[in-house]
Motif scaffolding. Structure first.
Motif, PDB file in Angstrom:
ATOM      1  N   ASP A   1       0.652  -1.242   0.018  1.00  0.00           N
ATOM      2  CA  ASP A   1       0.082  -0.231  -0.059  1.00  0.00           C
ATOM      3  C   ASP A   1       0.891   1.254   0.011  1.00  0.00           C
ATOM      4  N   SER A   2       0.324   2.350  -0.208  1.00  0.00           N
ATOM      5  CA  SER A   2       0.979   3.814  -0.309  1.00  0.00           C
ATOM      6  C   SER A   2       2.263   3.475  -1.104  1.00  0.00           C
ATOM      7  N   LEU A   3       2.198   3.015  -2.165  1.00  0.00           N
ATOM      8  CA  LEU A   3       3.430   2.766  -2.805  1.00  0.00           C
ATOM      9  C   LEU A   3       4.274   4.008  -3.416  1.00  0.00           C
ATOM     10  N   LYS A   4       5.523   3.977  -3.318  1.00  0.00           N
ATOM     11  CA  LYS A   4       6.244   5.124  -3.885  1.00  0.00           C
ATOM     12  C   LYS A   4       7.214   4.751  -5.058  1.00  0.00           C
ATOM     13  N   PRO A   5       7.590   5.881  -5.771  1.00  0.00           N
ATOM     14  CA  PRO A   5       8.523   5.504  -6.801  1.00  0.00           C
ATOM     15  C   PRO A   5       9.563   4.911  -6.497  1.00  0.00           C
ATOM     16  N   GLU A   6      10.043   4.977  -5.355  1.00  0.00           N
ATOM     17  CA  GLU A   6      11.591   4.288  -4.653  1.00  0.00           C
ATOM     18  C   GLU A   6      11.256   2.674  -4.443  1.00  0.00           C
ATOM     19  N   ASP A   7       9.988   2.285  -4.707  1.00  0.00           N
ATOM     20  CA  ASP A   7       9.482   0.967  -4.685  1.00  0.00           C
ATOM     21  C   ASP A   7       9.829   0.131  -6.008  1.00  0.00           C
ATOM     22  N   THR A   8       9.951   0.739  -6.861  1.00  0.00           N
ATOM     23  CA  THR A   8      10.159   0.570  -8.326  1.00  0.00           C
ATOM     24  C   THR A   8      11.391  -0.462  -8.251  1.00  0.00           C
ATOM     25  N   ALA A   9      11.017  -1.793  -8.788  1.00  0.00           N
ATOM     26  CA  ALA A   9      12.061  -2.746  -8.753  1.00  0.00           C
ATOM     27  C   ALA A   9      11.442  -4.171  -9.172  1.00  0.00           C
ATOM     28  N   VAL A  10      12.281  -5.097  -9.578  1.00  0.00           N
ATOM     29  CA  VAL A  10      11.797  -6.565  -9.884  1.00  0.00           C
ATOM     30  C   VAL A  10      11.628  -7.194  -8.451  1.00  0.00           C
ATOM     31  N   TYR A  11      10.437  -7.804  -8.112  1.00  0.00           N
ATOM     32  CA  TYR A  11      10.323  -8.462  -6.891  1.00  0.00           C
ATOM     33  C   TYR A  11      10.339  -9.903  -7.117  1.00  0.00           C
ATOM     34  N   TYR A  12      11.010 -10.567  -6.206  1.00  0.00           N
ATOM     35  CA  TYR A  12      11.301 -12.005  -6.126  1.00  0.00           C
ATOM     36  C   TYR A  12      10.862 -12.607  -4.918  1.00  0.00           C
ATOM     37  N   CYS A  13      10.287 -13.905  -4.960  1.00  0.00           N
ATOM     38  CA  CYS A  13      10.027 -14.541  -3.860  1.00  0.00           C
ATOM     39  C   CYS A  13      11.061 -15.527  -3.603  1.00  0.00           C
ATOM     40  N   ALA A  14      11.249 -16.054  -2.501  1.00  0.00           N
ATOM     41  CA  ALA A  14      12.519 -16.924  -2.139  1.00  0.00           C
ATOM     42  C   ALA A  14      11.923 -17.746  -0.770  1.00  0.00           C
ATOM     43  N   SER A  15      12.587 -18.945  -0.868  1.00  0.00           N
ATOM     44  CA  SER A  15      12.324 -19.889   0.512  1.00  0.00           C
ATOM     45  C   SER A  15      13.708 -20.201   0.899  1.00  0.00           C
ATOM     46  N   SER A  16      13.777 -20.452   1.987  1.00  0.00           N
ATOM     47  CA  SER A  16      14.645 -20.832   3.094  1.00  0.00           C
ATOM     48  C   SER A  16      14.317 -22.022   3.898  1.00  0.00           C
ATOM     49  N   ARG A  17      15.208 -22.890   4.349  1.00  0.00           N
ATOM     50  CA  ARG A  17      14.996 -23.955   5.299  1.00  0.00           C
ATOM     51  C   ARG A  17      15.511 -23.243   6.870  1.00  0.00           C
ATOM     52  N   SER A  18      15.810 -22.188   6.645  1.00  0.00           N
ATOM     53  CA  SER A  18      16.469 -21.471   7.974  1.00  0.00           C
ATOM     54  C   SER A  18      14.938 -21.415   9.077  1.00  0.00           C
ATOM     55  N   THR A  19      15.457 -21.256  10.083  1.00  0.00           N
ATOM     56  CA  THR A  19      14.478 -20.970  11.185  1.00  0.00           C
ATOM     57  C   THR A  19      14.165 -19.662  11.514  1.00  0.00           C
ATOM     58  N   ARG A  20      14.828 -18.586  10.746  1.00  0.00           N
ATOM     59  CA  ARG A  20      14.433 -17.209  10.898  1.00  0.00           C
ATOM     60  C   ARG A  20      14.794 -16.442   9.694  1.00  0.00           C
ATOM     61  N   VAL A  21      14.141 -15.161   9.651  1.00  0.00           N
ATOM     62  CA  VAL A  21      14.286 -14.631   8.394  1.00  0.00           C
ATOM     63  C   VAL A  21      15.351 -14.001   8.273  1.00  0.00           C
ATOM     64  N   LEU A  22      16.383 -14.392   7.124  1.00  0.00           N
ATOM     65  CA  LEU A  22      17.858 -13.606   6.886  1.00  0.00           C
ATOM     66  C   LEU A  22      17.868 -12.597   5.869  1.00  0.00           C
ATOM     67  N   ASN A  23      18.485 -11.839   6.148  1.00  0.00           N
ATOM     68  CA  ASN A  23      19.024 -10.625   4.969  1.00  0.00           C
ATOM     69  C   ASN A  23      19.461 -10.998   3.915  1.00  0.00           C
ATOM     70  N   SER A  24      20.399 -12.002   3.750  1.00  0.00           N
ATOM     71  CA  SER A  24      21.330 -12.251   2.675  1.00  0.00           C
ATOM     72  C   SER A  24      20.518 -13.274   1.621  1.00  0.00           C
ATOM     73  N   PRO A  25      20.550 -12.848   0.455  1.00  0.00           N
ATOM     74  CA  PRO A  25      19.729 -13.619  -0.651  1.00  0.00           C
ATOM     75  C   PRO A  25      20.621 -14.790  -0.770  1.00  0.00           C
ATOM     76  N   THR A  26      21.951 -14.698  -0.504  1.00  0.00           N
ATOM     77  CA  THR A  26      22.578 -15.904  -0.676  1.00  0.00           C
ATOM     78  C   THR A  26      22.178 -17.079   0.004  1.00  0.00           C
ATOM     79  N   LEU A  27      21.519 -16.968   1.207  1.00  0.00           N
ATOM     80  CA  LEU A  27      21.066 -18.139   2.002  1.00  0.00           C
ATOM     81  C   LEU A  27      19.747 -18.527   1.803  1.00  0.00           C
TER      82      LEU A  27
END
Length: 122
Positions: free
Chosen positions: A82-108
């Protein structure tokens, strides 16, 4: 194993979009699910993530505007923007990890969707 992202588009500043990520080939109910985005010339960054139990994490710039959710029965994840801004412009990807917590690094993250373009005009 596939993740299929959809729901992107061209909108004006202040508008809303809802992204979906459908998983197939296996159950992701026990996995961390997350949305990343990548703008031209920039690194891929975590937008939001959600644990199997529904705990969420957001990057500061989208906190209060974006809402991540998941339906384990449907093997699907969502991102309400909601309340989208021009700086939200990007390609959005979904991803999945077997970790038990949300990790910042896409390599994980082991599994990735193909990306969906979100463009917000001013």
């Amino acid at each position: 194993v596939q993740l299929q992202a959809s729901g992107g588009g061209l909108v004006q500043a202040g508008d809303s979009l809802r992204l979906s990520c459908a998983a197939s080939g296996r159950s992701f109910s026990g996995h961390i699910m997350a949305w990343f985005r990548q703008a031209p010339g920039k690194q891929r960054e975590l937008v939001a993530g959600i644990t199997s139990g529904g705990l969420t994490k957001y990057r500061a710039s989208v906190e209060g505007r974006f809402t991540i959710s998941r339906d384990n029965a449907k093997n699907t994840m969502y991102l309400q923007m909601d309340s989208l801004k021009p700086e939200d412009t990007a390609v959005y990807y979904c991803a999945s990890s077997r970790s038990t917590r949300v990790l910042n690094s896409p390599t994980l993250y082991s599994y990735w969707g193909q990306g969906t373009q979100v463009t917000v005009s001013s």
